[in-house]
Write a protein that holds these residues in place. Structure first.
Motif, PDB file in Angstrom:
ATOM      1  N   THR A 333       0.428  -1.290  -0.207  1.00 47.15           N
ATOM      2  CA  THR A 333      -0.208  -0.394  -0.293  1.00 47.15           C
ATOM      3  C   THR A 333       1.420   1.549  -0.126  1.00 47.15           C
ATOM      4  OG1 THR A 333      -0.082   0.561   2.894  1.00 47.15           O
ATOM      5  CG2 THR A 333      -2.191  -1.265   1.568  1.00 47.15           C
ATOM      6  N   ILE A 339       0.079  -6.193   1.341  1.00 46.40           N
ATOM      7  CA  ILE A 339      -1.359  -6.628   0.954  1.00 46.40           C
ATOM      8  C   ILE A 339      -1.132  -8.075   1.123  1.00 46.40           C
ATOM      9  CG2 ILE A 339      -3.099  -6.815   0.168  1.00 46.40           C
ATOM     10  CD1 ILE A 339      -2.190  -3.990  -1.843  1.00 46.40           C
ATOM     11  N   ALA A 367      -6.453   0.172   3.982  1.00 48.05           N
ATOM     12  CA  ALA A 367      -4.898   0.332   3.448  1.00 48.05           C
ATOM     13  C   ALA A 367      -5.495   2.590   2.685  1.00 48.05           C
ATOM     14  CB  ALA A 367      -5.061  -0.653   2.415  1.00 48.05           C
ATOM     15  N   ARG A 383      -8.257   0.649  -3.337  1.00 46.40           N
ATOM     16  CA  ARG A 383      -8.603  -0.053  -1.884  1.00 46.40           C
ATOM     17  C   ARG A 383      -9.878  -1.403  -1.732  1.00 46.40           C
ATOM     18  NH1 ARG A 383      -9.249   4.257  -0.880  1.00 46.40           N
ATOM     19  NH2 ARG A 383      -7.260   4.908   0.140  1.00 46.40           N
ATOM     20  N   TYR A 386      -8.328  -4.189  -1.911  1.00 42.40           N
ATOM     21  CA  TYR A 386      -8.401  -4.629  -0.487  1.00 42.40           C
ATOM     22  C   TYR A 386      -9.201  -5.026   0.506  1.00 42.40           C
ATOM     23  CZ  TYR A 386      -5.326  -3.506   4.350  1.00 42.40           C
ATOM     24  OH  TYR A 386      -5.129  -4.383   5.150  1.00 42.40           O
ATOM     25  N   HIS A 390      -9.751  -8.898   2.417  1.00 36.90           N
ATOM     26  CA  HIS A 390      -9.422  -9.336   3.526  1.00 36.90           C
ATOM     27  C   HIS A 390     -10.897  -9.659   3.458  1.00 36.90           C
ATOM     28  CE1 HIS A 390      -5.847  -6.848   3.182  1.00 36.90           C
ATOM     29  NE2 HIS A 390      -5.838  -7.528   4.006  1.00 36.90           N
TER      30      HIS A 390
END
Ligand code: PNW
Length: 456
Positions: A333, A339, A367, A383, A386, A390
């Protein structure tokens, strides 16, 4: 990919990072005012003087949260707004602000998750030693009581501390955070006093009738370089020892006392070699082992280590003499943080096994990226990727049996990112620091849809 019924979707912030209004309504000075106003501590000389001006714009911010469909909002209370000197006289105007915020949240059907300490210690207490002073832990419990007396009729979710590792080791160890002290012994003492403050406050809150009490830590799976991309990789004995050592310093140092009532031997040895253990008194561990209901996990990236002659030991890591820190082979990031989404499921599954009997919540994940505004929009596909990556891992951890109660994005707004100032943007909502206008990024709209369908 659907999440359990009642899974709590939300977002998080912290007082000094968003509020501004640092001189208003009787607020006292905090260590972050002092630190950010001392040249050289924060990138670009940024301070939290204005930040997102949330203190004056909280109604609009709550309206925004409602549009996104958040079920929970995790925010922190600035201790020096409540007790300008850190102890004694309580400032009703400071309590009044949070009381209005709580009312606005409840009217918008959003559950307030209150964090009592997210690093803005009253400067007056730092003058007496800050967290190296045992008395601070007792003052913290009194402060917790003052807050509960005002908000306890409406707030159902309480967190004592946010990330005691960061408060102790970046604040008093390597000095990257306020108060900027740099001594391993002070950091280890502070860590213990923070835990003591947690135990005292948790017990106090419970005695006042609080039911959902949480401790929030920054945690991470500790991996060898090979394990980053190959979960099956088996480290040799020396590397495994390095991994275990860092896991102990980062996570077990806090959760073993809080959940098992004991310190790992390695932590006591590190303390013995860094100033001693005299500050750990008989009965402390019993206090720290206060009943709690949830553990909050803030996860951003794994910790990557191997065995090796520790180059000069980072004062943030006393006890890591035989460990070499490595960078992960993974994209990063804007913070330079790797990541590694499946690090989150590996971590959650492990913690649910090592610390049974409490719910887990992801209290921060998110992030910073170099966002660009084009035609009034922020297309932060990085983003979204990300967060989506997750969340898949959160779902996977639940399927593997972890008792996961919710997920909170860090952060609702772009804000004062501590030593990095405003140049690092973690928000799902963009903040224009000239006009202070808020603009939901694509990630916010995506998150709204995730919440709406309770899944991906
Ligand atoms: C957390 N580290 O901080 C905090 O709880 C937030 O206030 C912060 O904005 C967010 O993560 C993003 O940084 C951390 O160096 C700061 O290991 C530094 C570290 C970890 C967490």
């Amino acid at each position: 990919m659907i999440f359990p019924e009642n899974f709590v979707w939300g977002a998080a912030t912290a007082s000094y990072q968003i509020e501004g209004a640092v001189k208003e309504d009787g607020r006292g000075q905090s260590i972050w005012d002092t630190f950010s106003h001392s040249p050289g501590n924060v990138a670009d000389g940024d301070t939290g003087d204005v930040a997102c001006d949330h203190y004056h714009r909280y109604r609009d911010d709550v309206a925004l949260m409602r549009e996104l469909g958040l079920a929970a909002y995790r925010f922190s209370i600035a201790w020096p707004r409540i007790q300008p000197d850190g102890r004694g006289k309580v400032n009703p105007q400071g309590l009044g602000f949070y009381s209005r915020l709580v009312d606005a949240l409840l009217a918008a059907d959003i559950s307030p998750y209150v964090t009592l300490y997210h690093w803005d210690l009253p400067q007056a207490l730092e003058g007496e030693g800050g967290w190296t002073n045992r008395d601070t832990a007792y003052y913290f419990a009194d402060y917790a009581q003052a807050v509960h007396e005002k908000l306890g009729d409406r707030v159902a979710h309480w967190t004592t501390l946010n990330e005691p590792w960061v408060a102790a080791y970046l604040g008093y160890g390597n000095g990257v955070h306020a108060p900027g002290r740099r001594r391993a012994a002070d950091a280890m003492r502070s860590a213990h006093h923070l835990l003591l403050g947690h135990g005292l406050a948790a017990r106090r809150l419970r005695s006042l009738g609080a039911e959902n009490i949480m401790l929030v830590i920054n945690s991470a799976p500790v991996l060898t370089p090979a394990q980053v991309n190959d979960p099956q990789a088996t480290p040799d004995a020396a590397d495994a020892a390095a991994v275990h050592r860092i896991h102990t310093l980062l996570t077990r140092q806090f959760l073993d006392p809080a959940r098992h009532g004991s310190y790992p031997a390695e932590v006591l040895e590190a303390a013995a070699r860094n100033g001693g253990t005299d500050h750990i008194l008989d009965g402390d561990l019993e206090i720290i082992n206060a009943p709690i209901d949830q553990i909050g996990i803030n996860y951003y990236n794994p910790c990557v280590v191997e065995a090796g002659p520790g180059s000069p030991v980072d004062p943030a890591w006393p006890g890591s003499e035989d460990v070499r820190f490595r960078t992960a082979d993974a994209p990063t990031t804007a913070m330079g943080w790797p990541i590694v989404p499946d690090g989150l499921s590996r971590l959650l599954v492990r913690l649910s096994q090592d610390y049974p009997g409490v719910g887990l919540m992801v209290t921060e994940n998110g992030a910073a990226f170099d966002d660009v505004v084009t035609d009034g929009r922020v297309h932060d596909t990085d983003r979204v990727a990300y967060l989506e990556g997750h969340l898949r891992e959160v779902h996977r951890a639940i399927a593997a049996g972890a008792d996961l109660r919710g997920y909170l994005v860090w952060s609702l707004l772009d804000n004062f990112e501590w030593a990095e100032g405003y140049r690092r943007r973690f928000g799902i909502v963009h903040v224009d620091y000239e006009t202070l206008a808020r603009r939901p990024k694509d990630s916010a709209l995506w998150y709204r849809d995730v919440i709406g369908r309770n899944g991906l």
